[in-house]
Write a protein that holds these residues in place. Structure first.
Motif, PDB file in Angstrom:
ATOM      1  N   SER A 245       0.831  -1.201   0.000  1.00  0.00           N
ATOM      2  CA  SER A 245       0.000   0.000   0.000  1.00  0.00           C
ATOM      3  C   SER A 245       0.868   1.255   0.000  1.00  0.00           C
ATOM      4  O   SER A 245       1.991   1.262   0.518  1.00  0.00           O
ATOM      5  CB  SER A 245      -0.929  -0.009   1.217  1.00  0.00           C
ATOM      6  N   LYS A 246       0.329   2.320  -0.569  1.00  0.00           N
ATOM      7  CA  LYS A 246       1.032   3.592  -0.675  1.00  0.00           C
ATOM      8  C   LYS A 246       0.140   4.731  -0.167  1.00  0.00           C
ATOM      9  O   LYS A 246      -1.078   4.594  -0.073  1.00  0.00           O
ATOM     10  CB  LYS A 246       1.425   3.882  -2.134  1.00  0.00           C
ATOM     11  N   ILE A 247       0.791   5.864   0.122  1.00  0.00           N
ATOM     12  CA  ILE A 247       0.093   7.081   0.519  1.00  0.00           C
ATOM     13  C   ILE A 247       0.313   8.151  -0.549  1.00  0.00           C
ATOM     14  O   ILE A 247       1.456   8.385  -0.975  1.00  0.00           O
ATOM     15  CB  ILE A 247       0.587   7.594   1.879  1.00  0.00           C
ATOM     16  N   LEU A 248      -0.764   8.789  -0.991  1.00  0.00           N
ATOM     17  CA  LEU A 248      -0.671   9.957  -1.856  1.00  0.00           C
ATOM     18  C   LEU A 248      -0.827  11.193  -0.976  1.00  0.00           C
ATOM     19  O   LEU A 248      -1.872  11.404  -0.351  1.00  0.00           O
ATOM     20  CB  LEU A 248      -1.750   9.919  -2.936  1.00  0.00           C
ATOM     21  N   TYR A 249       0.245  11.986  -0.915  1.00  0.00           N
ATOM     22  CA  TYR A 249       0.308  13.172  -0.058  1.00  0.00           C
ATOM     23  C   TYR A 249       0.130  14.403  -0.948  1.00  0.00           C
ATOM     24  O   TYR A 249       1.032  14.784  -1.696  1.00  0.00           O
ATOM     25  CB  TYR A 249       1.655  13.186   0.662  1.00  0.00           C
ATOM     26  N   TYR A 250      -1.070  15.016  -0.887  1.00  0.00           N
ATOM     27  CA  TYR A 250      -1.413  16.134  -1.753  1.00  0.00           C
ATOM     28  C   TYR A 250      -0.934  17.455  -1.154  1.00  0.00           C
ATOM     29  O   TYR A 250      -1.262  17.791  -0.016  1.00  0.00           O
ATOM     30  CB  TYR A 250      -2.925  16.198  -1.987  1.00  0.00           C
ATOM     31  N   LYS A 251      -0.202  18.197  -1.960  1.00  0.00           N
ATOM     32  CA  LYS A 251       0.220  19.538  -1.567  1.00  0.00           C
ATOM     33  C   LYS A 251      -0.665  20.593  -2.230  1.00  0.00           C
ATOM     34  O   LYS A 251      -0.678  21.749  -1.818  1.00  0.00           O
ATOM     35  CB  LYS A 251       1.681  19.755  -1.927  1.00  0.00           C
ATOM     36  N   SER A 252      -1.370  20.186  -3.278  1.00  0.00           N
ATOM     37  CA  SER A 252      -2.390  21.011  -3.927  1.00  0.00           C
ATOM     38  C   SER A 252      -3.376  20.053  -4.570  1.00  0.00           C
ATOM     39  O   SER A 252      -3.255  18.828  -4.428  1.00  0.00           O
ATOM     40  CB  SER A 252      -1.762  21.948  -4.963  1.00  0.00           C
ATOM     41  N   GLU A 254      -3.757  19.002  -7.552  1.00  0.00           N
ATOM     42  CA  GLU A 254      -3.212  18.075  -8.531  1.00  0.00           C
ATOM     43  C   GLU A 254      -1.774  17.681  -8.255  1.00  0.00           C
ATOM     44  O   GLU A 254      -1.240  16.786  -8.901  1.00  0.00           O
ATOM     45  CB  GLU A 254      -3.325  18.692  -9.934  1.00  0.00           C
ATOM     46  N   ASN A 255      -1.153  18.357  -7.333  1.00  0.00           N
ATOM     47  CA  ASN A 255       0.252  18.097  -7.034  1.00  0.00           C
ATOM     48  C   ASN A 255       0.349  17.203  -5.800  1.00  0.00           C
ATOM     49  O   ASN A 255      -0.041  17.601  -4.705  1.00  0.00           O
ATOM     50  CB  ASN A 255       0.987  19.408  -6.794  1.00  0.00           C
ATOM     51  N   TYR A 256       0.826  15.982  -5.983  1.00  0.00           N
ATOM     52  CA  TYR A 256       0.948  15.056  -4.860  1.00  0.00           C
ATOM     53  C   TYR A 256       2.265  14.302  -4.940  1.00  0.00           C
ATOM     54  O   TYR A 256       2.908  14.247  -5.990  1.00  0.00           O
ATOM     55  CB  TYR A 256      -0.223  14.071  -4.819  1.00  0.00           C
ATOM     56  N   LYS A 257       2.628  13.724  -3.822  1.00  0.00           N
ATOM     57  CA  LYS A 257       3.831  12.909  -3.733  1.00  0.00           C
ATOM     58  C   LYS A 257       3.448  11.532  -3.229  1.00  0.00           C
ATOM     59  O   LYS A 257       2.699  11.401  -2.260  1.00  0.00           O
ATOM     60  CB  LYS A 257       4.841  13.558  -2.782  1.00  0.00           C
ATOM     61  N   GLU A 258       3.953  10.486  -3.900  1.00  0.00           N
ATOM     62  CA  GLU A 258       3.672   9.113  -3.461  1.00  0.00           C
ATOM     63  C   GLU A 258       4.681   8.697  -2.412  1.00  0.00           C
ATOM     64  O   GLU A 258       5.889   8.829  -2.618  1.00  0.00           O
ATOM     65  CB  GLU A 258       3.711   8.159  -4.645  1.00  0.00           C
ATOM     66  N   LEU A 259       4.191   8.192  -1.274  1.00  0.00           N
ATOM     67  CA  LEU A 259       5.042   7.799  -0.164  1.00  0.00           C
ATOM     68  C   LEU A 259       4.754   6.359   0.238  1.00  0.00           C
ATOM     69  O   LEU A 259       3.611   5.887   0.137  1.00  0.00           O
ATOM     70  CB  LEU A 259       4.787   8.707   1.050  1.00  0.00           C
ATOM     71  N   THR A 260       5.775   5.664   0.699  1.00  0.00           N
ATOM     72  CA  THR A 260       5.532   4.379   1.342  1.00  0.00           C
ATOM     73  C   THR A 260       4.866   4.625   2.687  1.00  0.00           C
ATOM     74  O   THR A 260       4.865   5.753   3.204  1.00  0.00           O
ATOM     75  CB  THR A 260       6.840   3.608   1.556  1.00  0.00           C
ATOM     76  N   ALA A 263       7.501   5.960   5.058  1.00  0.00           N
ATOM     77  CA  ALA A 263       7.883   7.342   4.805  1.00  0.00           C
ATOM     78  C   ALA A 263       6.817   8.310   5.292  1.00  0.00           C
ATOM     79  O   ALA A 263       7.121   9.364   5.865  1.00  0.00           O
ATOM     80  CB  ALA A 263       8.147   7.536   3.311  1.00  0.00           C
ATOM     81  N   ALA A 264       5.556   7.960   5.078  1.00  0.00           N
ATOM     82  CA  ALA A 264       4.468   8.818   5.552  1.00  0.00           C
ATOM     83  C   ALA A 264       4.419   8.847   7.079  1.00  0.00           C
ATOM     84  O   ALA A 264       4.114   9.885   7.682  1.00  0.00           O
ATOM     85  CB  ALA A 264       3.138   8.328   4.987  1.00  0.00           C
ATOM     86  N   ALA A 265       4.749   7.715   7.710  1.00  0.00           N
ATOM     87  CA  ALA A 265       4.769   7.678   9.176  1.00  0.00           C
ATOM     88  C   ALA A 265       5.901   8.527   9.731  1.00  0.00           C
ATOM     89  O   ALA A 265       5.751   9.214  10.742  1.00  0.00           O
ATOM     90  CB  ALA A 265       4.891   6.236   9.658  1.00  0.00           C
ATOM     91  N   ARG A 266       7.048   8.493   9.068  1.00  0.00           N
ATOM     92  CA  ARG A 266       8.185   9.309   9.530  1.00  0.00           C
ATOM     93  C   ARG A 266       7.878  10.801   9.440  1.00  0.00           C
ATOM     94  O   ARG A 266       8.426  11.595  10.205  1.00  0.00           O
ATOM     95  CB  ARG A 266       9.423   8.970   8.711  1.00  0.00           C
ATOM     96  N   LYS A 267       7.026  11.192   8.512  1.00  0.00           N
ATOM     97  CA  LYS A 267       6.626  12.590   8.399  1.00  0.00           C
ATOM     98  C   LYS A 267       5.577  12.979   9.435  1.00  0.00           C
ATOM     99  O   LYS A 267       5.175  14.145   9.522  1.00  0.00           O
ATOM    100  CB  LYS A 267       6.070  12.860   6.993  1.00  0.00           C
TER     101      LYS A 267
END
Length: 815
Positions: A245-252, A254-260, A263-267
């Motif tokens: 499973s992955k996390i899509l982290y949206y900054k806007s 349409e602009n997102y970053k895919e995280l494991t 990685a999302a937990a570390r943030k």
């Protein structure tokens, strides 16, 4: 050798092409051989084949599908069977592959034997024709809308911070969403103890993206703000790997970053764990994503909690449609049935931790438990809350009974897993144990059954709430692997201290031997060390052999052997721990070919144990084995064993007439104080008082316990006498009655009116120790529905003319 590609003899129905087995080579990559049990010889089908406990579609159709003799019976094959038997070992069985040709159409998913009167966290694995919870569940639960007495469907909604009850009739405006792949509900029913839930629909063939609800903005009257709790589920009709499973982290937008997940937990965005619900124990299990493991899986229908930690980030959870052949560990068939702790999944522990100790709390009767908690250290962790720590969820039964254990970290957060940074000499963890009001002042136990997974260079000590009084100096070397205590109204508080110490102790071993019931020539030795090992070597009958390490549970090794000639078979091991200490151990069995028409006798190598099986006791000639030695078994608290356990294999054989077990070198003065017990379904069942020749009726595991002269005064206390509050009460259609027995006795369970007249006799027979439940449907002994009013439920347990237990409660019937 393979029996295809031209290898089959020609004849009517023969073919010379690949039969398309699901996974004929198995985990070990070898077809057949000593590891044949992991070879998956189900044939492929685009309309689903059986994948180790669930149905899943394949990428092709086997030529064996619906290709058997048209005159053969196919009635045991599941629907969509093409009205013709499949070729192969699963033809005309419930695991026969379905249908074939076409694929992608509407199918039926089944949740078999839906549990009775317990919460189940689940989600549908198909896009249903009608996702209304009544269409999915209600039609299987009697066809009536839920009213809190027949069935319930609940879902927590983070945005509104409320539990939504489906059509509960309480006037709430909140209703849970329809059933759809990826979302879960808590469902409960008392319609039937044996009911299958089925749903028709279409399987998804692409990844699923789920919107993750952030922490709510509502104001809670709690010390700390709650995170965003999301009720999700495996959206597919096959087992999935949580680490994919992955996390899509949206900054806007349409602009997102895919995280494991890590990685999302570390943030600080999420808790990376999947918090699954075990309805058999009413507690949560924590699944850690780890690409290196194969048991961090979510099965078909399985629901789970997923947590977003902040209230501002826009996140999505992506679950790819990647099927996992979730092969059960070879240990599961042999060890999990012997000891609960061998159900321990390595997916609940991270390989990146230096060590981890699971610790839990259980009630005196074993019904309430919270054992999925633990402490550990890692170079990449910190003492405060971080990506390694796991949140704590309270689990309770339908009556609201619970026990909850929580670690409190340096940030004052309550956790299930509290992972610290490495330390030089010692470190401390604080925790508390809570329970519901009905269990205040009652006995509970702290338990640590997995301490063998921590190196002996780490010592654990249990302290009181003030961290000043030592309660258990050394958990590992304690005479009892538990600590008893009572829980006051404000909870019980403790501290556990870990310290590094020099380890000069050689590793020790226990062994479990299992002989295959259907193939008696096949046997397995399981080697269970008391600590992690740096290396291990073995010989079988003085010849070097290679041991295999089992993936889950960890730190267990096995050797599978073909039992050819009768005689003594000995497995000897030598191992070195991480402190450089070397230890040895061995286990021997006596194998003998028994003749059904003759009297048979088996003696262990030291002749201290004898098994006599008379002529006519066996249905056929068979190889049987006898073994006694140190086994890693679950012995009841406060019990005293005499001698070592005895294993008679193969298992599950019932003698047509009694066989006799003789344990030599036992002090005859213990005859009147001892009894023989048989291990079955995680309980020790009394067999007979100790004597020179003890009659037994089946193969399996036996143990001699010290007890009173009256063998019904058992040394094994699995349950206490208790009559639980009936639910619901008041009721209008039916109510569930639950009770537990400490000892075998004559059980009388009756309903009386307020004048003392018997209305209904529910139970009037002998019952063994254990937990029981049944439904009273509001009818009398004549099958007539009785009038509204208050009635008296009376439970009486007696033995030998003495009353062992008596209790009653009022029940109110409303129409």
């Amino acid at each position: 050798t393979n029996n295809w590609y031209g290898g089959a003899s020609q004849g009517i129905g023969s073919f010379s092409e690949d039969p398309l087995f699901v996974d004929p080579a198995g985990v070990d990559g070898t077809l057949g051989g000593s590891g044949w049990l992991d070879d998956d010889l189900h044939i492929k089908s685009t309309l689903f084949s059986w994948h180790f406990g669930s149905w899943a579609p394949d990428d092709a159709d086997s030529p064996c599908l619906n290709a058997g003799d048209p005159n053969d019976d196919y009635s045991s094959e599941p629907e969509d069977n093409g009205d013709r038997i499949n070729i192969g070992c699963y033809g005309n069985t419930y695991q026969a592959s379905r249908g074939g040709g076409g694929g992608g159409g509407q199918v039926t998913a089944i949740y078999p034997n839906f549990p009775y009167s317990t919460w189940v966290l689940l989600g549908v694995p198909l896009v249903p024709d009608n996702g209304d919870p009544f269409a999915v569940y209600g039609d299987d639960f009697g066809g009536e809308m839920p009213n809190g007495e027949n069935w319930m469907c609940i879902r927590w909604t983070t945005e509104d911070s409320v539990s939504e009850y489906y059509e509960y009739g309480d006037g709430t405006i909140y209703q849970p969403p329809d059933c759809y792949p990826g979302i879960s509900h808590f469902v409960w029913q008392v319609y039937d103890e044996h009911v299958d839930v089925d749903v028709k629909g279409y399987p998804l063939n692409s990844q699923v993206t789920l919107n993750v609800a952030a922490a709510p903005s509502v104001v809670w009257d709690v010390p700390s703000h709650p995170p965003g709790f999301n009720m999700f589920a495996n959206p597919f009709i096959f087992t999935i790997d949580w680490s994919n499973s992955k996390i899509l982290y949206y900054k806007s937008n349409e602009n997102y970053k895919e995280l494991t997940l890590m990685a999302a937990a570390r943030k600080g965005l999420i808790s990376r764990y999947a918090y699954t619900w075990d309805h058999t124990t009413n507690q949560y299990e924590i699944i850690i994503p780890d690409a290196a493991k194969n048991d961090d899986t979510l099965s078909v229908w399985q629901g789970f909690w997923f947590v977003q930690l902040d209230s501002i980030s826009d996140l999505e959870l992506v679950i790819p449609n990647t099927k996992v052949l979730a092969k059960p560990s070879l240990i599961s068939k042999d060890l999990a049935k012997i000891r609960k702790k061998h159900n321990y999944k390595t997916a609940t522990v991270s390989t990146e931790w230096d060590w981890f100790l699971k610790i839990g709390a259980v009630s005196d009767d074993g019904i309430l438990q919270d054992t999925q908690n633990g402490i550990g250290v890692s170079d990449s962790a910190k003492d405060g809350f971080d990506a390694w720590d796991a949140l704590d969820f309270k689990g309770s039964d339908i009556w609201g009974n619970f026990v909850q254990m929580q670690f409190r970290n340096s940030d004052a957060k309550f956790l299930a897993y509290d992972i610290h940074d490495q330390f030089d000499d010692s470190d401390n963890w604080e925790f508390r144990v809570r329970t519901d009001e009905s269990h205040f002042g009652k006995t509970f136990y702290l338990v640590w059954p997995q301490i063998r997974l921590v190196p002996e260079s780490v010592k654990f000590s249990l302290y009181d709430s003030q961290n000043s009084t030592v309660l258990v100096p050394d958990l590992r070397n304690s005479a009892n692997q538990y600590y008893s205590f009572e829980i006051p109204e404000n909870g019980a508080y403790f501290n556990i201290r870990a310290s590094y110490t020099e380890d000069h102790n050689a590793p020790d071993f226990s062994f479990v031997i299992s002989q295959n019931t259907y193939f008696p020539d096949d046997a397995s030795f399981y080697i269970i060390p008391n600590e992690p090992l740096l290396s291990i070597a073995a010989t079988f009958n003085n010849e070097p052999v290679e041991l295999m390490e089992i993936n889950s549970p960890p730190n267990i090794y096995y050797y599978r052997v073909l039992l050819d000639e009768p005689g003594t078979k000995t497995l000897a091991v030598s191992a070195t721990d991480f402190s450089g200490n070397t230890g040895t151990g061995s286990a021997s069995l006596q194998l003998q070919l028994l003749k059904a028409a003759e009297n048979n006798q088996i003696l262990t190598k030291n002749t201290e144990i004898e098994l006599y099986i008379p002529a006519g006791a066996l249905g056929k000639d068979i190889k049987m084995l006898l073994h006694s030695g140190k086994m890693d078994l679950e012995f009841p608290r406060n019990s005293e064993t005499i001698g070592s356990p005895v294993y008679i294999g193969p298992e599950n054989i019932t003698f047509k007439k009694p066989a006799y077990l003789k344990l030599k070198n036992i002090d005859k003065s213990l005859y009147s104080e001892s009894a023989l017990y048989f291990y079955q379904s995680e309980k020790w069942i009394p067999v007979c008082q100790y004597s020179e020749n003890m009659p037994i009726t089946r193969t399996g595991i036996y143990q001699l316990f010290k007890t009173m002269a009256n063998y019904e005064a058992q040394p094994v206390i699995v349950n206490k006498f208790h009559l639980y509050p009936s639910h619901p009460n008041p009721f209008n259609n039916s109510t569930t009655i639950k009770y537990s027995l400490e000892k075998t006795g004559l059980v009388s369970l009756k309903i009386y009116d307020l004048l003392g007249k018997e209305v209904r006799s529910l139970i009037n027979n002998m019952q063994q120790p254990g937990a029981y439940k049944l439904i009273w449907d509001g009818k009398n002994n004549s099958g007539q529905i009785i009038a509204s009013g208050t009635y008296l439920l009376k439970l009486t347990v007696s033995a030998g003319g003495k009353t062992l237990f008596e209790n009653n409660q009022k029940l109110t019937l409303l129409k």
